[in-house]
Design a protein around this motif. Sequence first.
Motif, PDB file in Angstrom:
ATOM      1  N   LEU A  27       0.850  -1.186   0.000  1.00 17.73           N
ATOM      2  CA  LEU A  27       0.000   0.000   0.000  1.00 17.73           C
ATOM      3  C   LEU A  27       0.885   1.234   0.000  1.00 17.73           C
ATOM      4  N   ILE A  28       0.735   2.050  -1.037  1.00 14.40           N
ATOM      5  CA  ILE A  28       1.506   3.277  -1.164  1.00 14.40           C
ATOM      6  C   ILE A  28       0.580   4.454  -0.908  1.00 14.40           C
ATOM      7  N   ASN A  44       1.984   5.707  12.224  1.00  9.15           N
ATOM      8  CA  ASN A  44       1.749   4.765  13.321  1.00  9.15           C
ATOM      9  C   ASN A  44       1.364   3.389  12.799  1.00  9.15           C
ATOM     10  N   ILE A  45       0.561   3.363  11.742  1.00  6.93           N
ATOM     11  CA  ILE A  45       0.168   2.081  11.144  1.00  6.93           C
ATOM     12  C   ILE A  45       1.349   1.448  10.424  1.00  6.93           C
ATOM     13  N   GLU A  46       2.143   2.286   9.746  1.00  3.74           N
ATOM     14  CA  GLU A  46       3.300   1.814   8.972  1.00  3.74           C
ATOM     15  C   GLU A  46       4.314   1.109   9.870  1.00  3.74           C
ATOM     16  N   LYS A  47       4.476   1.582  11.101  1.00  4.04           N
ATOM     17  CA  LYS A  47       5.438   0.978  12.023  1.00  4.04           C
ATOM     18  C   LYS A  47       5.133  -0.494  12.281  1.00  4.04           C
ATOM     19  N   ALA A  48       3.854  -0.851  12.244  1.00  3.80           N
ATOM     20  CA  ALA A  48       3.441  -2.221  12.541  1.00  3.80           C
ATOM     21  C   ALA A  48       3.222  -3.064  11.290  1.00  3.80           C
ATOM     22  N   ASP A  49       3.314  -2.453  10.094  1.00  5.59           N
ATOM     23  CA  ASP A  49       3.038  -3.184   8.851  1.00  5.59           C
ATOM     24  C   ASP A  49       3.974  -2.669   7.771  1.00  5.59           C
ATOM     25  N   ASP A  50       5.019  -3.453   7.457  1.00 10.59           N
ATOM     26  CA  ASP A  50       6.023  -2.983   6.507  1.00 10.59           C
ATOM     27  C   ASP A  50       5.560  -3.059   5.054  1.00 10.59           C
ATOM     28  N   ARG A  51       4.332  -3.480   4.826  1.00  9.83           N
ATOM     29  CA  ARG A  51       3.773  -3.447   3.473  1.00  9.83           C
ATOM     30  C   ARG A  51       3.240  -2.054   3.120  1.00  9.83           C
ATOM     31  N   ILE A  52       3.216  -1.177   4.085  1.00  8.36           N
ATOM     32  CA  ILE A  52       2.683   0.170   3.902  1.00  8.36           C
ATOM     33  C   ILE A  52       3.828   1.169   3.835  1.00  8.36           C
ATOM     34  N   SER A  53       3.783   2.045   2.830  1.00  6.42           N
ATOM     35  CA  SER A  53       4.781   3.105   2.685  1.00  6.42           C
ATOM     36  C   SER A  53       4.051   4.433   2.505  1.00  6.42           C
ATOM     37  N   ILE A  54       4.598   5.488   3.093  1.00  3.69           N
ATOM     38  CA  ILE A  54       4.001   6.803   2.926  1.00  3.69           C
ATOM     39  C   ILE A  54       5.010   7.777   2.349  1.00  3.69           C
ATOM     40  N   TYR A  55       4.552   8.562   1.377  1.00  2.00           N
ATOM     41  CA  TYR A  55       5.336   9.620   0.770  1.00  2.00           C
ATOM     42  C   TYR A  55       4.586  10.930   0.984  1.00  2.00           C
ATOM     43  N   GLN A  56       5.330  12.032   1.009  1.00  2.00           N
ATOM     44  CA  GLN A  56       4.707  13.330   1.237  1.00  2.00           C
ATOM     45  C   GLN A  56       5.138  14.318   0.150  1.00  2.00           C
ATOM     46  N   ASN A  57       4.156  14.993  -0.462  1.00  2.00           N
ATOM     47  CA  ASN A  57       4.480  16.044  -1.419  1.00  2.00           C
ATOM     48  C   ASN A  57       5.121  17.221  -0.689  1.00  2.00           C
TER      49      ASN A  57
END
Length: 250
Positions: A27-28, A44-57
Amino acid sequence: MPTYKCGRFIEESIKSVQTQTYQNWELIVVDDCSGDGTVDKVLNIEKADDRISIYQNSSNSGAAVTRNTALRNAKGRWIAFLDSDDLWEPTKLEKQIKFMEENEYAFSYHEYVEIDEQDNLLGVHVSGKKHVGKFDMYACCWPGCLSVMYDASKIGLIQINDIKKNNDTAMWLKVIRKADCYLLPECLGKYRRRANSITPKPLWKRIWAHYPLFRVAEEMNPIAATFWVIMNVFGNAYKKMRYVKTYQPS
């Protein structure tokens, strides 16, 4: 998952991805300078699930630029979209991938229902044509964004020009050039209607919002762009009359 000021809903949207029966996903999330705590919630969710990545404009750039960023960072074969206030049913990915693999489809969409800001059903069920070709897609946006999936190994990287509205339709117009779109006739998502949606409310504004789609995103001349805006008036009226059903929620 592009997001802008969806801190109220994004955790539930992400949860609908995490609870999929098909678990081999990434999940991007790309945040467009929300400033409402959205980023902190995703981190906070990303810390527990390494399938999630967040990028910021780096600056508020709009949904088209945000979607482009997400697509450039996607690694998987199957590309699907979920706005940060919408929801997937748990079997969405499993059923849609199976549908596409068994039929050798590269582009598909499915049915969905509408909910309000409190998750209440609004009594609206949206379906569509079983087979959508290039003319069909130009004349009407058949898929809801949360319902689309395409095979990146056949379609390639999709990037769209910067338009503020109908940027999801701009993506489908790129994909439809390479593959027809097919309907999976199952309700596998929930589209959220919100009071502060960027969708223009007056009918004439909704119609006119299609002009940049063809003039800017598709780089058509003014006459051709105007022609397809008119075609969309008839195409969307036909879709609403035949494929959008209302019912009494239980």
